[in-house]
Design an enzyme around this catalytic site. Structure first.
Site, PDB file in Angstrom:
ATOM      1  N   HIS A  59      15.163  16.541  -8.406  1.00  0.00           N
ATOM      2  CA  HIS A  59      14.407  17.636  -7.790  1.00  0.00           C
ATOM      3  C   HIS A  59      15.149  18.959  -8.003  1.00  0.00           C
ATOM      4  CE1 HIS A  59      11.522  15.130  -5.330  1.00  0.00           C
ATOM      5  NE2 HIS A  59      12.364  14.241  -5.805  1.00  0.00           N
TER       6      HIS A  59
ATOM      7  N   ASP B  69       9.229  22.217  -2.640  1.00  0.00           N
ATOM      8  CA  ASP B  69       9.186  20.896  -3.248  1.00  0.00           C
ATOM      9  C   ASP B  69       8.031  20.079  -2.669  1.00  0.00           C
ATOM     10  OD1 ASP B  69      11.141  18.928  -4.845  1.00  0.00           O
ATOM     11  OD2 ASP B  69      10.188  17.839  -3.217  1.00  0.00           O
TER      12      ASP B  69
ATOM     13  N   VAL C 255      27.270  12.636 -16.368  1.00  0.00           N
ATOM     14  CA  VAL C 255      27.384  13.229 -17.702  1.00  0.00           C
ATOM     15  C   VAL C 255      26.341  14.344 -17.823  1.00  0.00           C
ATOM     16  CG1 VAL C 255      28.173  11.144 -18.868  1.00  0.00           C
ATOM     17  CG2 VAL C 255      25.731  11.549 -18.598  1.00  0.00           C
TER      18      VAL C 255
ATOM     19  N   GLN D 184      23.375  14.970 -19.373  1.00  0.00           N
ATOM     20  CA  GLN D 184      22.422  14.158 -20.141  1.00  0.00           C
ATOM     21  C   GLN D 184      21.721  14.940 -21.253  1.00  0.00           C
ATOM     22  OE1 GLN D 184      20.013  10.970 -18.520  1.00  0.00           O
ATOM     23  NE2 GLN D 184      18.211  12.190 -18.921  1.00  0.00           N
TER      24      GLN D 184
ATOM     25  N   GLY E 165       9.542   4.426  -7.234  1.00  0.00           N
ATOM     26  CA  GLY E 165       8.958   5.759  -7.008  1.00  0.00           C
ATOM     27  C   GLY E 165       7.814   6.066  -7.967  1.00  0.00           C
TER      28      GLY E 165
END
Ligand code: UDP
Ligand code: UDP
Length: 465
Positions: free
Chosen positions: A20, A120, A344, A346, A384
């Site tokens: 998010h 959100d 990391v 990504q 989810g």
């Protein structure tokens, strides 16, 4: 409207979880680069260390953005722990909800006043009461796919089919869209009485009170779904939809100066030869499943980079890969690839020329990152919104789904089967050429003057007099 009408004041409030926070930071950065005044409301204490590191790095890159810390209330002593509150990210959503009067104080204190709040999805029913009372326009920045938004928007109409006796192969009909397999909906939403389902319905109830929805997607990925949403076929009277992707953060801004061992290893591999494996920021695999993934990777005959995760929140990740796999398997894994247990960058990995395929849990940010770099995917949704996102990914043709592999922990998928599907992904010319095509389209859409850039400008212009 603020006094400085040429510089709209946008206030962004993400909820918890990297999935998010990252898209909010990207949109905040894009708005700041388009000459908006930007305030970022961050909820404290944050749940995880990566969340905190991401926000700190962002504020260093964009010193013109103001951070306002929203200090959450403590939970009452008699707080009952139900299933949802065991998930620290979900619990944070609830805490934010309980702390709303403090949000109102923050918004009232802003000078110049906010022109809009971008909030959100998980906080919809919470923030709308505050913005209505302060007369501030409220837009939702939806951090998942348009397909998921369509499902969310149509959820109440699906509840009978979901809770009824329809088989898993049954298709859920959403107007204007291809049928959605019931199996792509996680058990937590098939049972319409769970806290997650209840939250979804509460947020759904206030859809029409919002000024608009921003969805991080574009035509080449989900054009049909966006058109169906805009047409009002799914929700009559749907507020305006702004569909736009933001360009990826520029690599030189994202990279730190240090070069980790895995970066040097990636540099040494052949172009498009490496399988990258990650299940996102909060989807740990069980010990048994981790062992099978290790066997798959050892046997698939491709070098691999694997980000392994054993708990939902990073700070609880006490186990080493060695403890989980044992000495023999660990040795074999390390002979053929790289395993990382840290956070990391990504985007840096996916954008590396050596990466040729991505085994993903189908988090939307991961899908967008791989699509932007033309990397084909093998989707293995864990929970989810990921099953529904997986359907969108496969429909677009940029990736394939593993198969009937169950929800996280439901059962253990054998390494042999996973390895077979990894090879299929790496060897599919069809996936590779479609992924390259989609990447080109995305490049055009996010470029200056492209459709995403225009949509964002159109949004900003609403606030300029
Ligand atoms: N991510 C990362 N490093 C990690 C794990 C995740 O940079 O070690 C980023 C990833 O690039 C993506 C986000 O965290 O932008 C995860 O969001 P996504 O929607 O893919 O999945 P979620 O973690 O929300 O399930
Ligand atoms: N969501 C939604 N409506 C809501 C609340 C959540 O559509 O009212 C969706 C949204 O896609 C969000 C996802 O549910 O990203 C949350 O799923 P999950 O708990 O797996 O967290 P995430 O993967 O986003 O971190």
């Amino acid at each position: 409207m603020s006094s400085q009408q040429q510089q709209p004041h946008m206030v962004l409030m993400p909820s918890s979880g990297a999935g998010h926070i990252i898209p909010f930071l990207k949109v905040a950065g894009a708005l700041a680069s388009q000459n908006c005044r930007v305030t970022l409301i961050t909820s404290h204490p944050l749940v995880s260390q990566p969340e905190s590191a991401l926000i700190t790095r962002f504020l260093t890159l964009y010193p013109q953005v103001t951070e306002k810390q929203f200090h959450l209330l403590h939970l009452p002593p008699n707080y009952h722990s139900d299933d949802s509150s065991k998930d620290p990210f979900f619990r944070q959503w609830e805490l934010i909800h309980r702390s709303l009067p403090r949000l109102s104080d923050i918004l009232k204190s802003l000078s110049p006043p906010a022109d809009a709040l971008l909030s959100d999805i998980s906080l919809m029913s919470s923030t709308i009461s505050v913005t209505e009372s302060l007369n501030i326009p409220n837009y939702v920045l939806f951090v998942s796919s348009a397909r998921m938004f369509a499902f969310f928007a149509y959820y109440p109409a699906l509840s009978d089919v979901l809770s009824g006796s329809a088989g898993e192969d049954e298709l859920l009909e959403i107007p204007g869209l291809e049928g959605l397999p019931k199996s792509s909906v996680p058990p937590l939403l098939q049972d319409t009485t769970t806290p997650f389902a209840t939250m979804l319905r509460a947020n759904n109830d206030c859809i029409k009170k919002f000024d608009g929805f921003m969805i991080n997607t574009c035509d080449v990925l989900e054009g049909k779904t966006v058109r169906a949403l805009k047409s009002g076929k799914i929700v009559d009277g749907m507020p305006p939809i702004f569909a736009f992707l933001y360009p990826p953060w520029e690599p030189e801004k994202v990279n730190g100066s240090r070069s980790a061992a895995w970066e040097r290893w990636l540099d040494e591999q052949l172009p498009a030869s490496v399988v990258y494996v990650s299940f996102g920021s909060r989807a740990p695999l069980s010990r048994e499943q981790t062992i099978e993934v290790a066997k798959a990777l050892i046997s698939c005959n491709y070098p691999f980079m694997w980000v392994a995760k054993f708990s939902v929140v990073d700070k609880d990740d006490g186990q080493s890969i060695h403890q989980v796999l044992g000495a023999d398997l660990t040795h074999q894994v390390k002979e053929k690839g790289v395993v990382v247990q840290d956070w990391v960058d990504q985007q840096q990995i996916i954008g590396h020329k050596s990466v040729g395929g991505f085994v993903t849990h189908c988090g939307w940010n991961s899908i967008l990152e791989a699509s932007s770099y033309g990397v084909p995917m093998l989707g293995w949704p864990q929970g989810g919104d990921q099953g529904i996102i997986g359907v969108a990914m496969a429909e677009c043709g940029i990736g394939m789904l593993g198969g009937k592999w169950g929800w996280n922990g439901e059962f253990v998928v054998k390494g042999e089967e996973i390895g077979m599907r990894i090879r299929e992904m790496m060897e599919s010319q069809k996936l590779r050429s479609r992924a390259a095509e989609v990447m080109e389209d995305i490049d055009k859409a996010v470029a200056r003057g492209g459709v995403c850039d225009q949509t964002m400008k159109h949004f900003i212009n609403k606030f300029i007099s």
